[in-house]
Enzyme design. Structure first.
Site, PDB file in Angstrom:
ATOM      1  N   HIS A   7      44.884  16.115   2.785  1.00 12.45           N
ATOM      2  CA  HIS A   7      45.474  16.275   4.123  1.00 12.45           C
ATOM      3  C   HIS A   7      46.852  15.624   4.043  1.00 12.45           C
ATOM      4  O   HIS A   7      46.983  14.411   4.168  1.00 12.45           O
ATOM      5  CB  HIS A   7      44.540  15.569   5.121  1.00 12.45           C
TER       6      HIS A   7
ATOM      7  N   CYS B  86      50.523  11.519  14.061  1.00 14.21           N
ATOM      8  CA  CYS B  86      49.430  10.694  14.575  1.00 14.21           C
ATOM      9  C   CYS B  86      50.025   9.730  15.583  1.00 14.21           C
ATOM     10  O   CYS B  86      51.005   9.050  15.287  1.00 14.21           O
ATOM     11  CB  CYS B  86      48.752   9.931  13.435  1.00 14.21           C
TER      12      CYS B  86
ATOM     13  N   HIS C 176      50.757  15.068   5.149  1.00 10.58           N
ATOM     14  CA  HIS C 176      51.843  15.201   6.126  1.00 10.58           C
ATOM     15  C   HIS C 176      53.148  15.364   5.339  1.00 10.58           C
ATOM     16  O   HIS C 176      53.242  15.003   4.172  1.00 10.58           O
ATOM     17  CB  HIS C 176      51.863  13.989   7.060  1.00 10.58           C
TER      18      HIS C 176
ATOM     19  N   ARG D  82      44.451  20.268  16.551  1.00  9.19           N
ATOM     20  CA  ARG D  82      44.111  18.841  16.734  1.00  9.19           C
ATOM     21  C   ARG D  82      45.271  17.949  16.284  1.00  9.19           C
ATOM     22  O   ARG D  82      45.989  17.384  17.102  1.00  9.19           O
ATOM     23  CB  ARG D  82      42.825  18.527  15.944  1.00  9.19           C
ATOM     24  N   ASP D  83      45.526  17.881  14.979  1.00  7.74           N
ATOM     25  CA  ASP D  83      46.582  16.998  14.474  1.00  7.74           C
ATOM     26  C   ASP D  83      47.944  17.460  14.987  1.00  7.74           C
ATOM     27  O   ASP D  83      48.827  16.653  15.287  1.00  7.74           O
ATOM     28  CB  ASP D  83      46.555  17.018  12.938  1.00  7.74           C
TER      29      ASP D  83
ATOM     30  N   ASN E 169      51.929  18.002   9.589  1.00  9.85           N
ATOM     31  CA  ASN E 169      51.192  18.326   8.361  1.00  9.85           C
ATOM     32  C   ASN E 169      51.985  19.353   7.571  1.00  9.85           C
ATOM     33  O   ASN E 169      52.859  20.022   8.114  1.00  9.85           O
ATOM     34  CB  ASN E 169      49.836  18.960   8.714  1.00  9.85           C
TER      35      ASN E 169
END
Ligand code: HMG
Ligand code: MG
Length: 300
Positions: free
Chosen positions: A204, A237, A206, A15-16, A246
């Site tokens: 979370h 993002c 990055h 996803r990310d 990430n």
């Protein structure tokens, strides 16, 4: 200070890791990435999002990706509104991420909503969802915003506490643009852990400025045992200019192995999957530990 004995890693690369990519990654390749990472020991995935396909075209095939995964793993879907929840439920998911932000400017850019509006959307999602469904709540820009700069830890703690009160299982502090250092994480956790039990807090990070592993150690020092990472260091993002990947799953695994903290993953196997995926799609493979593991394996 005592470190957790075991950490639960959620793999965010599907996803990310992919959401900001311009060239569309075929559905089968997304599903295969999940299946292959599952074979490397990963059991929990931040797998897809059910957001507006006009806003994030790369994530338009969430339901198809979910249907194509064969591994028996937990798949999570990020949903920004009730329409997203509806689509996620139709796809058969029972774990969802909901997202707000500390910063007004980022919230507007990412969700076309004020922070207050995004919180109300989350409240309606939690209210409408069937009982068996679980949620994690993200507070993005938890330390820094690309538009507004540093954020107030007390405000982040308030949002985190509110999400927990409203019924999310866990709250994840999103360090969206990777600018924080352990100093910022320390300051943030001091406020958040005053109001939310540590067992319900995840991080979370990055890694834009190379601080994510240092920040992870700070989180571990506080007893945080839930973290997101992304194989190969993929990520970013679309609405956070400058945000890079990430923390790489391979780097995180190397850290945890060194500290004697259990996690259940095979770092070299993750590296092999992520490197092959990056090579196949023309992406930069960014994990430092992964590169070293692959080189060592090559040397025998
Ligand atoms: P909007 O334009 O205000 O929404 O966007 P709208 O309600 O006016 O709808 C616009 C169009 O999108 C309509 O279609 C809707 O039907 C459709 P049209 O009639 O024009 O054809 N639509 C949807 N379609 C599918 N699924 C949906 C959905 N909702 C509306 N759920 C909206 C508001 C929230 C939809 C938009 O801003 C959006 O999708 N934002 C998501 C952006 C995003 O995905 N960002 C990345 C994820 S967050 C992140 O990465 C941070 C995190 O990693 C933590 C961290 O790093 O800190 C989690
Ligand atoms: Mg993120």
């Amino acid at each position: 200070m005592s470190f957790p004995a075991r950490v639960t890693i959620t793999e965010s690369s599907p996803r990310d890791g992919l959401q900001s990519l311009g060239a569309f990654i075929p559905t089968e390749a997304k599903a295969r990435l999940i299946d292959d990472l599952a074979a490397a020991g990963i059991t929990s995935f931040d797998a897809v999002s059910f957001v507006s396909p006009r806003w994030v075209p790369q994530m338009a095939d969430g339901a198809e990706v979910v249907a194509a995964v064969t591994a028996d793993v937990t798949l999570g879907g990020l949903v920004p509104n009730l329409k997203g929840l509806e689509k996620g439920l139709e796809a058969g998911l029972t774990h969802f991420g909901v997202v707000t932000a500390a910063s007004e400017a980022f919230c507007q850019a990412n969700l076309n909503a004020t922070v207050d509006e995004s919180m109300h959307r989350i409240r309606s999602i939690l209210f409408e969802a069937p009982e068996h469904v679980t949620f994690r709540g993200y507070v993005s820009t938890a330390t820094h915003c690309p538009f507004e700069g540093e954020q107030d830890p007390d405000w982040v703690a308030h949002l985190a506490e509110t999400l927990i009160e409203w019924g999310v299982q866990d709250v994840y502090l999103g360090e969206t643009i990777g600018k924080a250092t352990p100093y910022h994480v320390e300051r943030l956790l001091a406020e958040v852990l005053d109001r939310v039990p540590v067992e319900r807090v995840g991080v979370h990070f990055h890694d834009t400025y190379g601080q994510a592993i240092a920040n992870t150690v700070t989180a571990l020092e506080h007893g945080v045992d839930k973290m997101d990472s992304s194989a190969g260091g993929l990520g970013g993002c679309p609405y956070a200019p400058g945000a890079m990947g990430n923390v790489a799953t391979e780097d995180l695994v190397w850290l945890l192995d060194g500290m004697g903290i259990e996690h259940g993953l095979d770092g070299l196997a993750v590296a092999r999957v992520a490197k092959a995926f990056c090579d196949a799609h023309g992406l930069e493979y960014q994990s430092r530990a992964g590169r070293a593991l692959l080189a060592a394996a090559e040397r025998g």
